[in-house]
Design an enzyme around this catalytic site. Structure first.
Site, PDB file in Angstrom:
ATOM      1  N   HIS A 203       0.834  -1.206   0.000  1.00  0.00           N
ATOM      2  CA  HIS A 203       0.000   0.000   0.000  1.00  0.00           C
ATOM      3  C   HIS A 203       0.868   1.256   0.000  1.00  0.00           C
ATOM      4  O   HIS A 203       1.505   1.575   1.001  1.00  0.00           O
ATOM      5  CB  HIS A 203      -0.923  -0.037   1.234  1.00  0.00           C
TER       6      HIS A 203
ATOM      7  N   GLU B   8       2.777   0.370   3.389  1.00  0.00           N
ATOM      8  CA  GLU B   8       2.335  -0.663   4.312  1.00  0.00           C
ATOM      9  C   GLU B   8       2.394  -1.985   3.549  1.00  0.00           C
ATOM     10  O   GLU B   8       1.852  -2.078   2.437  1.00  0.00           O
ATOM     11  CB  GLU B   8       0.903  -0.379   4.794  1.00  0.00           C
TER      12      GLU B   8
END
Ligand SMILES: NC(=O)c1ccc[n+]([C@@H]2O[C@H](COP(=O)([O-])OP(=O)(O)OC[C@H]3O[C@@H](n4cnc5c(N)ncnc54)[C@H](O)[C@@H]3O)[C@@H](O)[C@H]2O)c1
Length: 288
Positions: A144, A156
């Site tokens: 992410h 992430e």
């Protein structure tokens, strides 16, 4: 091979705000990149966007012209998913819609070699649902990025219950190769950053709608009072209001927390097609 991840060729599927940013990050890190959009024009437009951003960096003295040329030369584009067949890693970053993403990863699964990894840039959807739509659930995880991807230092890395530790470690090494700091997170709606950020953005809409201050003044207050680089309405318009609505809906569905029940004003703007910077108008007006 560009770094410690051992990868050579990376595919990016999706030509929106995030697709273009991710292509720039990955090509700048020295990987060969192929971007796939639904149309040839959409895919070619990503290369032109990256090219013009790099030219601006050259004009400002932040990048050598030869380096900009080399980065752009590493980017290929296509409208055919089958042309991603030579990729070691494919990052999907299409619209935040579970059914669309499931269909896409299932199709990618049929064209990619067995050892290739599929990473999703989803903001909130359950990564495990994408993993089990493929025959390689141990090689599907979340990666992410944040917007704008070239500027934001964090990613992430999302580890669904199905993923192999070796896949997560490889993706963490890839993130490091791309110059990103990574935080490993569990497969829960919103992960860390969006689980905390989106209730705040939703609360800012409610605050302005209650007449506490204008949208512009709410932004000024949060910039000046919290030293945030942008106010919540500037950020909502940068993210895109359609994407924001989908993220809040998913958060609310999973947590039941009323703080993520999308404010009706957000729904009205999305219905009107005022999606933020990408359409020139969202909560704020943007010059074209
Ligand atoms: N905007 C952000 O700030 C942000 C940040 C991090 C992650 N994300 C995530 O990145 C992904 C893409 O978001 P974005 O902001 O780039 O969106 P966007 O609206 O700018 O682009 C969406 C892309 O999806 C494609 N698309 C739309 N419908 C499709 C379909 N039916 N089949 C295949 N492709 C389709 C569009 O052509 C476009 O390329 C989403 O999962 C989003 O949650 C967004």
């Amino acid at each position: 091979m560009a770094g410690s991840s051992g990868l050579t060729r990376v595919g990016v599927v999706g030509s929106g705000i995030m697709g273009a940013g991710i292509v720039e990050v990955v090509a700048s890190a020295g990987f060969e990149v192929v971007v796939r959009a639904r149309s040839e024009e959409g895919a070619a437009a990503v290369v032109s966007q990256v090219d013009s951003r790099l030219r601006r960096a050259v004009e400002r003295g932040r990048l050598q012209a030869a380096e900009a040329d080399a980065i752009v030369a590493r980017i290929g584009h296509t409208s055919h998913l089958s042309e991603l067949a030579g990729c070691d890693l494919v990052i999907e970053t299409v619209v935040e819609d579970l059914e669309v993403k499931k269909r896409l990863v299932a199709e990618l699964d049929t064209v990619l070699p067995d050892n290739a990894v599929i990473a999703t840039n989803t903001s909130t959807l359950a990564v495990v649902e994408l993993a089990v739509a493929t025959t390689r659930p141990d090689r599907v995880c979340g990666l992410h990025f944040f917007n704008p991807a070239p500027a934001m230092p964090l990613v992430e890395v999302v580890a669904p219950v199905t993923v192999a530790e070796s896949t997560v470690e490889m993706v963490e090494r890839f993130a490091a190769d791309c110059g990103k700091e990574s935080v490993r997170v569990a497969d829960r709606a919103g992960f860390v950053v969006n689980a905390l950020l989106f209730p705040y953005l939703n609360a800012a809409i409610a605050l302005a709608e209650r007449g506490v201050a204008s949208r512009v003044d709410v932004d000024r207050a949060m910039r000046g009072g919290c030293n945030f680089p942008m106010g919540p309405f500037e950020l909502l318009d940068l993210i895109g209001l359609d994407t924001t609505l989908r993220i809040l809906e998913t958060l609310h569905r999973e947590t039941g927390d009323p703080s993520s029940l999308p404010h009706p004003e957000l729904r009205r703007l999305v219905a009107a097609g005022h999606l933020g910077r990408k359409t020139g108008r969202g909560f704020l007006e943007h010059g074209t």
